[in-house]
Scaffold this motif. Structure first.
Motif, PDB file in Angstrom:
ATOM      1  N   ALA A  14      37.779 -12.984 -27.389  1.00 50.67           N
ATOM      2  CA  ALA A  14      37.467 -14.065 -26.738  1.00 50.67           C
ATOM      3  C   ALA A  14      36.743 -15.488 -27.983  1.00 50.67           C
ATOM      4  N   MET A  61      37.677 -20.470 -21.282  1.00 48.68           N
ATOM      5  CA  MET A  61      37.140 -19.210 -23.150  1.00 48.68           C
ATOM      6  C   MET A  61      38.597 -18.695 -22.127  1.00 48.68           C
ATOM      7  N   ILE A  93      39.689 -15.216 -23.431  1.00 46.29           N
ATOM      8  CA  ILE A  93      39.261 -13.628 -23.181  1.00 46.29           C
ATOM      9  C   ILE A  93      39.775 -12.508 -23.447  1.00 46.29           C
ATOM     10  N   ALA A 137      31.525 -17.776 -18.514  1.00 45.02           N
ATOM     11  CA  ALA A 137      32.256 -16.608 -19.396  1.00 45.02           C
ATOM     12  C   ALA A 137      30.966 -15.770 -19.417  1.00 45.02           C
ATOM     13  N   THR A 148      34.294 -22.196 -19.382  1.00 45.93           N
ATOM     14  CA  THR A 148      33.098 -21.247 -20.204  1.00 45.93           C
ATOM     15  C   THR A 148      32.368 -20.890 -19.692  1.00 45.93           C
ATOM     16  N   SER A 207      37.722 -19.762 -27.164  1.00 43.48           N
ATOM     17  CA  SER A 207      37.292 -20.720 -26.864  1.00 43.48           C
ATOM     18  C   SER A 207      38.092 -22.091 -26.773  1.00 43.48           C
TER      19      SER A 207
END
Ligand SMILES: Nc1ncnc2c1ncn2[C@@H]1O[C@H](COP(=O)(O)OP(=O)(O)OP(=O)(O)O)[C@@H](O)[C@H]1O
Length: 254
Positions: free
Chosen positions: A252, A200, A202, A235, A232, A254
């Motif tokens: 965010a 992910m 972010i 996260a 992930t 993925s």
């Protein structure tokens, strides 16, 4: 290394740093138009970077572009004889290797017809043969799966394994749909991210200017200005801690 195609254009490559190793295959994965071919052309020496440089490039380079030039009136054998001379091979060596590779890749109808008269896939096989005519120390193949039928793809994979075992540095590009084995990097926003770092992404605004996300949590795989990459599965934990510490979430993905 950086690359853009015009002075005010977008950076296609924006800080790529890559080391190729002898006897190892490196694969660059990305979708259409992201810059894979741009990177491979620069590594092969067929194009110049706008900034940065390629160092210690080996002398014998085999490069298979994504699209083989089709409008060549010479026969495949004449063209390959010319390439063989440029690479310092004798005509006997070139002839033997041409026959061996044409047979293994099932070039039809054969090397003695004009390249312009070959089908697209068979033209691509000639591009593969020229790259492997002299055993390359650096082999660059732009999307090895494109245009070849299944037996030719399998044979090309075998030829690349042989080159790897001979100690060649190998660089390939691929789409997600057909990723060869090797050390994987994803090309994204002009940068290479090792595939082990996928997860992910972010984007965060710090609680106070100057704070680093890396001080927040151990889960961070990669920190770039204004954003981090975390696995992930990490996260949720990471985000909860960041929000509890007063950081704001911007995005965010993925
Ligand atoms: N010679 C060029 N002049 C101007 N722009 C170019 C040139 N070559 C590539 N580009 C641009 O650079 C970007 C990256 O192109 P590139 O061909 O490297 O992508 P790619 O990842 O190999 O795509 P694909 O999977 O579709 O082959 C694209 O926006 C493309 O339009």
């Amino acid at each position: 290394m950086r690359k853009r195609y015009s002075r005010s254009g977008q950076w296609v490559l924006d800080g790529v740093d890559l080391t190729l190793e002898p006897g190892m295959t490196t694969v660059i994965v990305a979708g259409n138009g992201i810059g894979k071919s741009t990177l491979l052309r620069i590594v092969a020496g067929a194009s110049m970077p706008t900034g940065g440089r390629v160092t210690d490039r080996p002398r014998t380079i085999g490069y298979v572009p994504e699209r083989a030039p089709a409008a060549i009136r010479m026969t495949a054998r004449q063209y390959l004889a010319h390439i063989g001379r440029m690479r310092g091979l004798s005509s006997a060596e070139t002839g033997a290797r041409t026959n061996e590779l044409a047979e293994r890749l099932r070039l039809v109808p054969g090397p003695d017809v004009p390249i312009a008269a070959l089908s697209k896939g068979n033209g691509q096989k000639v591009a593969v043969i020229q790259a492997l005519l002299k055993r390359p120390e650096l082999l660059v193949v732009d999307e090895p799966a494109t245009g070849l039928d299944a037996p030719a793809r399998a044979e090309l994979a075998a030829l690349m394994t042989e080159a790897e075992q001979d100690g060649a540095q190998i660089l390939l590009s691929a789409h997600e749909s057909a990723v060869p084995t090797g050390r994987l990097y994803r090309l994204t926003d002009g940068k290479l991210v090792p595939e082990s770092l996928r997860g992910m992404r972010i984007s965060l605004r710090p609680a106070r200017p100057g704070l680093r996300a890396a001080d927040l949590a151990a889960e961070i795989l990669l920190e770039e200005p204004g954003r981090v990459v975390v696995r992930t599965e990490d996260a949720d934990t990471f985000l909860l801690r960041a929000l509890a510490d007063g950081w704001s979430l911007v995005e965010a993905v993925s």
